[in-house]
Design an enzyme around this catalytic site. Structure first.
Site, PDB file in Angstrom:
ATOM      1  N   SER A  25      -2.791 -11.696 -10.850  1.00 31.61           N
ATOM      2  CA  SER A  25      -2.195 -12.606  -9.160  1.00 31.61           C
ATOM      3  C   SER A  25      -2.237 -14.759 -10.367  1.00 31.61           C
ATOM      4  O   SER A  25      -1.663 -14.801  -9.643  1.00 31.61           O
ATOM      5  CB  SER A  25      -3.507 -12.817  -8.245  1.00 31.61           C
ATOM      6  OG  SER A  25      -2.613 -11.904  -7.708  1.00 31.61           O
ATOM      7  N   TYR A  76       7.883  -7.791 -10.367  1.00 30.38           N
ATOM      8  CA  TYR A  76       6.443  -8.354  -9.588  1.00 30.38           C
ATOM      9  C   TYR A  76       5.425  -7.483 -10.650  1.00 30.38           C
ATOM     10  O   TYR A  76       4.448  -8.043 -11.004  1.00 30.38           O
ATOM     11  CB  TYR A  76       6.212  -7.828  -8.160  1.00 30.38           C
ATOM     12  CG  TYR A  76       5.150  -8.402  -7.728  1.00 30.38           C
ATOM     13  CD1 TYR A  76       4.569  -9.732  -7.568  1.00 30.38           C
ATOM     14  CD2 TYR A  76       4.062  -7.247  -6.707  1.00 30.38           C
ATOM     15  CE1 TYR A  76       2.794 -10.218  -6.957  1.00 30.38           C
ATOM     16  CE2 TYR A  76       2.892  -8.518  -6.969  1.00 30.38           C
ATOM     17  CZ  TYR A  76       2.316  -9.266  -6.761  1.00 30.38           C
ATOM     18  OH  TYR A  76       1.117  -9.206  -6.019  1.00 30.38           O
ATOM     19  N   LYS A  80       0.733 -15.664 -11.049  1.00 35.87           N
ATOM     20  CA  LYS A  80       1.913 -16.010 -10.192  1.00 35.87           C
ATOM     21  C   LYS A  80       1.808 -17.763 -10.239  1.00 35.87           C
ATOM     22  O   LYS A  80       3.138 -18.637  -9.889  1.00 35.87           O
ATOM     23  CB  LYS A  80       0.893 -16.049  -8.451  1.00 35.87           C
ATOM     24  CG  LYS A  80       1.256 -15.067  -8.094  1.00 35.87           C
ATOM     25  CD  LYS A  80       0.230 -14.559  -7.400  1.00 35.87           C
ATOM     26  CE  LYS A  80       0.647 -12.665  -6.131  1.00 35.87           C
ATOM     27  NZ  LYS A  80      -0.210 -12.004  -5.631  1.00 35.87           N
ATOM     28  N   VAL A 112      -7.309 -10.030  -9.639  1.00 36.88           N
ATOM     29  CA  VAL A 112      -7.737  -8.376  -8.658  1.00 36.88           C
ATOM     30  C   VAL A 112      -8.415  -8.303 -10.463  1.00 36.88           C
ATOM     31  O   VAL A 112      -9.751  -7.413 -10.573  1.00 36.88           O
ATOM     32  CB  VAL A 112      -7.432  -8.392  -8.213  1.00 36.88           C
ATOM     33  CG1 VAL A 112      -7.474  -8.641  -6.600  1.00 36.88           C
ATOM     34  CG2 VAL A 112      -6.551  -7.700  -9.140  1.00 36.88           C
ATOM     35  N   TYR A 148      -7.278 -17.336  -1.927  1.00 37.47           N
ATOM     36  CA  TYR A 148      -6.802 -16.449  -0.060  1.00 37.47           C
ATOM     37  C   TYR A 148      -7.653 -17.009   0.499  1.00 37.47           C
ATOM     38  O   TYR A 148      -8.105 -18.495   0.590  1.00 37.47           O
ATOM     39  CB  TYR A 148      -7.076 -15.260  -0.709  1.00 37.47           C
ATOM     40  CG  TYR A 148      -5.754 -14.768  -1.879  1.00 37.47           C
ATOM     41  CD1 TYR A 148      -5.159 -15.016  -2.279  1.00 37.47           C
ATOM     42  CD2 TYR A 148      -6.955 -14.727  -3.004  1.00 37.47           C
ATOM     43  CE1 TYR A 148      -4.034 -14.439  -3.459  1.00 37.47           C
ATOM     44  CE2 TYR A 148      -6.084 -13.307  -4.784  1.00 37.47           C
ATOM     45  CZ  TYR A 148      -4.796 -13.993  -4.384  1.00 37.47           C
ATOM     46  OH  TYR A 148      -4.517 -13.971  -5.329  1.00 37.47           O
TER      47      TYR A 148
HETATM   48  N1  GLN Z   1      -0.998  -6.964  -8.761  1.00 37.70           N
HETATM   49  C1  GLN Z   1      -2.389  -7.393  -7.406  1.00 37.70           C
HETATM   50  C2  GLN Z   1      -1.178  -6.694  -5.716  1.00 37.70           C
HETATM   51  O1  GLN Z   1       0.107  -6.739  -5.899  1.00 37.70           O
HETATM   52  C3  GLN Z   1      -2.398  -8.381  -7.622  1.00 37.70           C
HETATM   53  C4  GLN Z   1      -3.533  -9.006  -6.313  1.00 37.70           C
HETATM   54  C5  GLN Z   1      -4.502  -9.900  -7.446  1.00 37.70           C
HETATM   55  O2  GLN Z   1      -4.482 -10.259  -8.182  1.00 37.70           O
HETATM   56  N2  GLN Z   1      -4.979 -10.381  -6.195  1.00 37.70           N
HETATM   57  O3  GLN Z   1      -1.692  -6.134  -5.370  1.00 37.70           O
END
Ligand code: GLN
Length: 313
Positions: A68, A195, A71, A265, A247
């Site tokens: 993520s 994505y 992003k 993650v 988050y």
């Molecule tokens: N690719 C992961 C997902 O979509 C990214 C989530 C994350 O890093 N928090 O679940």
């Protein structure tokens, strides 16, 4: 007041040594099966300051899945492409919900709360994709990462992308749900394909800290003097990182670390000390909110020792 490079080197080394002693490492993500293979004992920390000095410790050169953290960069690209029109597709308020939550989408008519939860990031990816083939959109994202990090060796880990594509049922649900509200323009398969692949970009702490410099220095890459974005845009992206980058753990991150940050993650965190440094940390074990456990501890120690929290010393 600037921090001397010898103090910075020393603090970074000390923190890496302290983290190496700890046994509370959190849990490595396993819902993307390929991520579960990563060594839980890995740890890297890299700080790049305004003069380009690199303070580094631990596994600084090992590429990991940025997940993520990508992003932040897709938001930057999408804002460059459509400007403030982006905010008709996605909000900019903290969600207070897990990264893959679906619950707010129904009440808020398919508009995700912010660009950093999965739904929001999928909507942002869809904006980048519009008018292009998936391969072109992905190429644009990868070229942007290489340009920012000044490193053409950055690649996508295809095994991670394929692993998530096979198991990404929640994201598939989120994307289809948004599509039903007209928030996704392209085919759900294409948007998700882009994505999953940008989440699977692999970078080291050094590459990531280099890539984050434009956010620390008012939109400018200090080594080339080139503007990546306007200062105002960098400031606003930092604001969203501060309020939404972790988050439902964003409040705790602000409280303990006090810097704009974005987690993934894969166990990485990019943190920005405006005017001072771009920081990347990596430790694959996650806390209950899906944010790197030791990564946050390391950043907390760093900002405390250097007085770098944006809220004061
Ligand atoms: N690719 C992961 C997902 O979509 C990214 C989530 C994350 O890093 N928090 O679940």
């Amino acid at each position: 007041m600037s921090t001397s490079t010898s103090l910075l080197d020393q603090v970074v080394r000390e923190i890496a040594d302290e983290m190496a002693q700890r046994s509370d490492r959190g849990e490595v993500a396993s819902y993307i099966p390929e991520l579960a293979r990563v060594d839980a004992n890995s740890f890297g920390l890299v700080v790049v300051d305004a003069d380009g000095h690199v303070a580094a410790a631990g596994d600084r050169e090992t590429p990991f899945s940025i997940q993520s953290i990508s992003k932040v960069f897709t938001l930057t690209l999408a804002l460059g492409k459509v400007g403030d029109r982006l905010w008709s597709r996605v909000g900019r308020e903290p969600s207070g919900s897990p990264f893959n939550s679906i619950v707010q989408l129904e009440r808020e008519r398919g508009i995700p709360r912010n660009p950093f939860i999965n739904a929001g990031a999928i909507a942002v990816t869809d904006l980048i994709l519009s008018g292009h083939q998936p391969r072109e959109a992905l190429g644009e994202i990868l070229r942007f990462m290489r340009f920012l990090a000044d490193d053409s060796s950055i690649t996508i880990d295809e095994a991670v992308a394929a692993s998530e594509q096979r198991t990404g049922f929640r994201n598939i649900a989120l994307a289809n749900y948004m599509k039903s509200f007209g928030v996704i323009e392209n085919s759900v398969d294409f948007t998700l394909g882009v994505y999953f692949h940008h989440c699977a970009i692999a970078m080291s702490c050094r590459q990531l800290a280099m890539a984050g410099r434009y956010l620390a220095y008012a939109g400018r890459n200090p080594s080339t003097g080139l503007n990546v974005v306007q200062a105002e845009r960098a400031r606003r992206i930092n604001a969203i990182m501060m309020t939404c980058g972790h988050y439902d753990g964003s409040g705790e991150f602000a409280y303990r670390v006090g810097l704009p940050g974005k987690s993934g993650v894969g166990g990485g965190i990019l943190a920005i000390a405006p005017g001072k440094a771009s920081i990347a940390v990596w430790s694959p074990g996650l806390d209950a909110n899906g944010n790197s456990h030791l990564g946050r501890m390391a950043l907390e120690a760093l900002t405390r020792r250097l007085g770098w929290s944006i809220f004061g010393v």
